[in-house]
Design a protein around this motif. Structure first.
Motif, PDB file in Angstrom:
ATOM      1  N   LYS A  39     -26.595  -0.293  12.338  1.00 46.93           N
ATOM      2  CA  LYS A  39     -25.963  -1.170  13.748  1.00 46.93           C
ATOM      3  C   LYS A  39     -24.485  -0.468  13.903  1.00 46.93           C
ATOM      4  O   LYS A  39     -24.104  -0.109  13.006  1.00 46.93           O
ATOM      5  CB  LYS A  39     -26.004  -2.591  13.078  1.00 46.93           C
ATOM      6  CG  LYS A  39     -27.043  -3.395  13.069  1.00 46.93           C
ATOM      7  CD  LYS A  39     -26.855  -4.945  13.042  1.00 46.93           C
ATOM      8  CE  LYS A  39     -28.169  -5.673  13.364  1.00 46.93           C
ATOM      9  NZ  LYS A  39     -27.806  -7.025  12.942  1.00 46.93           N
ATOM     10  N   MET A  40     -24.340  -0.491  15.127  1.00 43.78           N
ATOM     11  CA  MET A  40     -23.276  -0.002  15.589  1.00 43.78           C
ATOM     12  C   MET A  40     -22.608  -0.609  16.838  1.00 43.78           C
ATOM     13  O   MET A  40     -23.465  -1.038  17.888  1.00 43.78           O
ATOM     14  CB  MET A  40     -23.268   1.546  15.999  1.00 43.78           C
ATOM     15  CG  MET A  40     -22.041   2.352  16.459  1.00 43.78           C
ATOM     16  SD  MET A  40     -22.455   3.969  17.489  1.00 43.78           S
ATOM     17  CE  MET A  40     -23.582   4.861  16.117  1.00 43.78           C
ATOM     18  N   LEU A  41     -21.355  -1.078  17.035  1.00 43.65           N
ATOM     19  CA  LEU A  41     -20.691  -1.707  18.203  1.00 43.65           C
ATOM     20  C   LEU A  41     -20.621  -0.501  19.267  1.00 43.65           C
ATOM     21  O   LEU A  41     -20.177   0.549  18.602  1.00 43.65           O
ATOM     22  CB  LEU A  41     -19.541  -2.455  17.856  1.00 43.65           C
ATOM     23  CG  LEU A  41     -19.778  -3.633  16.808  1.00 43.65           C
ATOM     24  CD1 LEU A  41     -18.533  -4.190  16.482  1.00 43.65           C
ATOM     25  CD2 LEU A  41     -20.855  -4.577  17.503  1.00 43.65           C
ATOM     26  N   LEU A  42     -20.729  -0.898  20.571  1.00 39.95           N
ATOM     27  CA  LEU A  42     -20.480  -0.142  21.530  1.00 39.95           C
ATOM     28  C   LEU A  42     -19.840  -0.650  22.652  1.00 39.95           C
ATOM     29  O   LEU A  42     -20.586  -1.644  23.071  1.00 39.95           O
ATOM     30  CB  LEU A  42     -21.909   0.720  21.776  1.00 39.95           C
ATOM     31  CG  LEU A  42     -21.994   2.050  22.670  1.00 39.95           C
ATOM     32  CD1 LEU A  42     -21.011   2.947  21.942  1.00 39.95           C
ATOM     33  CD2 LEU A  42     -23.279   2.571  22.842  1.00 39.95           C
ATOM     34  N   GLY A  43     -18.801  -0.042  23.133  1.00 38.94           N
ATOM     35  CA  GLY A  43     -18.269  -0.801  24.492  1.00 38.94           C
ATOM     36  C   GLY A  43     -17.269  -1.787  23.892  1.00 38.94           C
ATOM     37  O   GLY A  43     -16.746  -1.936  22.961  1.00 38.94           O
ATOM     38  N   ASN A  44     -16.764  -2.359  25.082  1.00 42.05           N
ATOM     39  CA  ASN A  44     -15.891  -3.507  24.769  1.00 42.05           C
ATOM     40  C   ASN A  44     -16.261  -4.568  23.826  1.00 42.05           C
ATOM     41  O   ASN A  44     -17.184  -5.285  24.018  1.00 42.05           O
ATOM     42  CB  ASN A  44     -15.472  -4.283  26.335  1.00 42.05           C
ATOM     43  CG  ASN A  44     -14.843  -3.212  27.079  1.00 42.05           C
ATOM     44  OD1 ASN A  44     -15.332  -2.287  27.543  1.00 42.05           O
ATOM     45  ND2 ASN A  44     -13.499  -3.679  27.598  1.00 42.05           N
ATOM     46  N   GLN A  45     -15.169  -4.908  23.163  1.00 39.79           N
ATOM     47  CA  GLN A  45     -15.594  -5.874  21.921  1.00 39.79           C
ATOM     48  C   GLN A  45     -14.489  -7.060  21.755  1.00 39.79           C
ATOM     49  O   GLN A  45     -13.418  -6.571  21.999  1.00 39.79           O
ATOM     50  CB  GLN A  45     -15.739  -4.994  20.538  1.00 39.79           C
ATOM     51  CG  GLN A  45     -16.728  -4.103  20.573  1.00 39.79           C
ATOM     52  CD  GLN A  45     -18.009  -4.419  20.433  1.00 39.79           C
ATOM     53  OE1 GLN A  45     -18.267  -5.620  20.087  1.00 39.79           O
ATOM     54  NE2 GLN A  45     -18.657  -3.779  21.242  1.00 39.79           N
ATOM     55  N   LEU A  46     -14.745  -8.237  21.066  1.00 36.39           N
ATOM     56  CA  LEU A  46     -13.776  -9.049  20.879  1.00 36.39           C
ATOM     57  C   LEU A  46     -13.572  -9.115  19.106  1.00 36.39           C
ATOM     58  O   LEU A  46     -14.432  -8.674  18.570  1.00 36.39           O
ATOM     59  CB  LEU A  46     -14.288 -10.208  21.285  1.00 36.39           C
ATOM     60  CG  LEU A  46     -14.630 -10.583  22.544  1.00 36.39           C
ATOM     61  CD1 LEU A  46     -15.145 -12.355  22.844  1.00 36.39           C
ATOM     62  CD2 LEU A  46     -13.289 -10.619  23.338  1.00 36.39           C
ATOM     63  N   LYS A  47     -12.547  -9.198  18.742  1.00 34.58           N
ATOM     64  CA  LYS A  47     -12.011  -9.061  17.220  1.00 34.58           C
ATOM     65  C   LYS A  47     -13.206  -9.918  16.410  1.00 34.58           C
ATOM     66  O   LYS A  47     -13.519  -9.712  15.178  1.00 34.58           O
ATOM     67  CB  LYS A  47     -10.734  -9.308  16.933  1.00 34.58           C
ATOM     68  CG  LYS A  47     -10.243 -10.741  16.909  1.00 34.58           C
ATOM     69  CD  LYS A  47      -8.715 -10.789  16.415  1.00 34.58           C
ATOM     70  CE  LYS A  47      -8.456 -12.075  16.414  1.00 34.58           C
ATOM     71  NZ  LYS A  47      -6.952 -12.362  15.770  1.00 34.58           N
ATOM     72  N   GLU A  48     -13.696 -11.151  16.750  1.00 33.18           N
ATOM     73  CA  GLU A  48     -14.570 -11.736  16.075  1.00 33.18           C
ATOM     74  C   GLU A  48     -15.926 -11.120  15.837  1.00 33.18           C
ATOM     75  O   GLU A  48     -16.347 -11.530  14.824  1.00 33.18           O
ATOM     76  CB  GLU A  48     -14.908 -13.159  16.987  1.00 33.18           C
ATOM     77  CG  GLU A  48     -13.703 -14.226  17.269  1.00 33.18           C
ATOM     78  CD  GLU A  48     -12.853 -13.801  18.368  1.00 33.18           C
ATOM     79  OE1 GLU A  48     -13.089 -13.100  19.120  1.00 33.18           O
ATOM     80  OE2 GLU A  48     -11.576 -14.106  18.163  1.00 33.18           O
ATOM     81  N   LYS A  49     -16.097 -10.116  16.590  1.00 33.99           N
ATOM     82  CA  LYS A  49     -17.228  -9.471  16.227  1.00 33.99           C
ATOM     83  C   LYS A  49     -17.236  -8.693  14.715  1.00 33.99           C
ATOM     84  O   LYS A  49     -18.238  -8.511  14.306  1.00 33.99           O
ATOM     85  CB  LYS A  49     -17.782  -8.569  17.403  1.00 33.99           C
ATOM     86  CG  LYS A  49     -19.042  -7.909  17.479  1.00 33.99           C
ATOM     87  CD  LYS A  49     -20.055  -8.678  17.663  1.00 33.99           C
ATOM     88  CE  LYS A  49     -21.783  -8.305  17.833  1.00 33.99           C
ATOM     89  NZ  LYS A  49     -22.697  -9.344  18.120  1.00 33.99           N
TER      90      LYS A  49
END
Length: 188
Positions: A39-49
């Motif tokens: 799993k990888m985050l991609l693009g705009n994120q919120l810190k809660e993620k």
């Protein structure tokens, strides 16, 4: 005939406005599954993620164990860091991001930095995001922390803080600002 033309014109304007609105929509919290990195985050994120698994494994530990430099925190408050905007490029696959991103979040929490002034953009291993913001900001390495005021870049921290402490580097950036951006804007 005028009524038909007026109706067509109204519909056309509404259609164009709707297209424009949908074109500006930014997806937040995008997560992708990769064969090499999972799993990888991609693009705009919120810190809660970052409080969700698997990111919380590294985020929470580094965030909670980091000892803030209180002198630098005081300087950030005096330098009115909350009047700036910040754009952070990071990678959930990157060890430097695993270390420095949670530390930055702890610093920003301590100075009560408004979340509305923070943009977090997660990139892939090629340093790419879905919106292409990394090109506009000329990001080559992650993490990259960019401090802006009135839409102009004041300074950035690339990959690692030069002083060894993000809060000290941020304080140095604020010292260099000295309102020169305001002078530059009004002298145009």
């Amino acid at each position: 005939m005028k009524k038909i033309i007026k109706s067509i014109l109204t519909i056309s304007v509404l259609f164009l406005a709707l297209q424009q609105f949908s074109a500006q929509k930014v997806v937040v919290g995008r997560e992708v599954e990769t064969t090499s990195d999972g799993k990888m985050l991609l693009g705009n994120q919120l810190k809660e993620k970052f409080l969700e698994a698997p990111y919380s494994d590294w985020y929470v530990k580094e965030h909670d164990e980091y000892a803030l430099d209180q002198k630098a925190i005081s300087e950030l408050k005096k330098g009115k860091i909350n009047s700036y905007n910040m754009v952070v490029f990071m990678g959930t696959w990157c060890e430097d991001s695993h270390r420095d991103f949670p530390r930055l979040m702890k610093i920003l929490e301590e100075v009560k930095f408004p979340e509305s002034k923070l943009t977090i953009i997660a990139v892939n291993r090629k340093k790419e995001s879905p919106t292409g913001d990394e090109v506009r900001y000329n990001v080559q390495k992650v993490p990259t922390i960019i401090v802006e005021r009135y839409g102009k870049e004041i300074g950035r921290i690339i990959e690692m803080p030069t002083t060894g402490y993000i809060e000290r580097d941020l304080a140095e950036i604020l010292k260099k600002d000295d309102q020169s951006v305001i002078k530059e804007i009004f002298n145009k």
